[in-house]
Design a protein around this motif. Structure first.
Motif, PDB file in Angstrom:
ATOM      1  N   SER A   1      27.911  46.666  80.504  1.00 39.48           N
ATOM      2  CA  SER A   1      28.050  46.562  82.064  1.00 39.48           C
ATOM      3  C   SER A   1      28.073  45.277  82.178  1.00 39.48           C
TER       4      SER A   1
ATOM      5  N   TYR B   1      25.622  49.517  76.581  1.00 47.49           N
ATOM      6  CA  TYR B   1      25.834  49.758  77.837  1.00 47.49           C
ATOM      7  C   TYR B   1      25.741  49.036  78.296  1.00 47.49           C
ATOM      8  N   CYS B   2      24.505  47.930  77.594  1.00 46.43           N
ATOM      9  CA  CYS B   2      24.388  46.315  78.727  1.00 46.43           C
ATOM     10  C   CYS B   2      26.180  45.587  78.655  1.00 46.43           C
TER      11      CYS B   2
ATOM     12  N   ASN C   1      19.707  42.057  81.605  1.00 45.97           N
ATOM     13  CA  ASN C   1      18.981  42.570  80.939  1.00 45.97           C
ATOM     14  C   ASN C   1      20.223  42.700  79.527  1.00 45.97           C
ATOM     15  N   LEU C   2      21.567  41.780  79.167  1.00 45.59           N
ATOM     16  CA  LEU C   2      21.819  41.919  78.107  1.00 45.59           C
ATOM     17  C   LEU C   2      21.053  40.847  77.139  1.00 45.59           C
TER      18      LEU C   2
ATOM     19  N   GLY D   1      23.190  42.431  85.167  1.00 43.35           N
ATOM     20  CA  GLY D   1      23.333  42.882  84.377  1.00 43.35           C
ATOM     21  C   GLY D   1      23.432  41.969  82.797  1.00 43.35           C
TER      22      GLY D   1
ATOM     23  N   GLU E   1      16.402  52.365  75.700  1.00 41.90           N
ATOM     24  CA  GLU E   1      15.729  50.762  74.853  1.00 41.90           C
ATOM     25  C   GLU E   1      14.215  51.421  75.103  1.00 41.90           C
TER      26      GLU E   1
ATOM     27  N   HIS F   1      23.931  34.310  77.421  1.00 39.88           N
ATOM     28  CA  HIS F   1      23.679  35.826  79.065  1.00 39.88           C
ATOM     29  C   HIS F   1      22.575  35.222  79.671  1.00 39.88           C
TER      30      HIS F   1
END
Length: 175
Positions: free
Chosen positions: A18, A14-15, A31-32, A28, A3, A48
């Motif tokens: 996770s 990747y998020c 972050n997502l 996780g 990012e 999320h």
């Protein structure tokens, strides 16, 4: 890291992985949600960020970003409530006060917005955006001298910000 390098799609994969591997991993989910918010996918981001709050009701950054997502969707009252919760959870966080003030100002509540911007600036006197929004709220309350001072301070703190210069110029024309 992806990012930070501007590779948001790669970071997103990747998020997502996770969260797939550990659906109740609060960081996780956060972050997502935050990445989706930055990508303009506010509905998905909100899901999320809500999950992060469900899994940790004291995760203040999730309240803050969920508030941003809801404001983007036009849900002012819900955003105000979430920013208020962020302020309650972490009263010494200038960004939470700034965001609450910004939401209150957008909702036409200039006086309580001023109080939040003043608190954000008490906690971080070099917060240029808070000076700008305090100036705007001051104009709404007819406090031109306060607005003039805060626009000047915003220009001093953020000399590369064209919006600060523009607003300062406008207030100078009206003075």
């Amino acid at each position: 890291a992806y990012e930070d390098q501007g590779q948001k799609d790669r970071a997103l994969s990747y998020c997502i992985e996770s969260v797939r591997l550990s659906p109740h991993y609060v960081e996780g989910q956060y972050n997502l949600g935050t990445l989706l918010l930055e990508m303009g996918r506010t509905e998905e981001a909100a899901q999320h960020l809500r999950q992060a709050i469900t899994d940790d009701s004291r995760f203040v950054r999730a309240y803050n970003n969920l508030g941003k997502a809801l404001l983007t969707q036009g849900h002012l009252e819900q955003g105000i409530g979430l920013f208020g919760q962020a302020v309650q959870l972490k009263p010494d966080w200038p960004e939470a006060h700034y965001n609450l003030g910004t939401a209150l100002l957008a909702d036409g509540k200039a006086a309580p917005a001023v109080a939040e911007f003043v608190e954000a600036l008490r906690l971080n006197p070099r917060y240029a955006e808070a000076h700008m929004n305090l100036a705007i709220a001051s104009i709404n309350l007819g406090r031109t001298n306060d607005a003039l001072h805060n626009f000047a301070e915003a220009v001093r703190l953020a000399p590369d910000n064209p919006e600060a210069h523009f607003n300062f110029g406008l207030i100078l024309l009206d003075s």
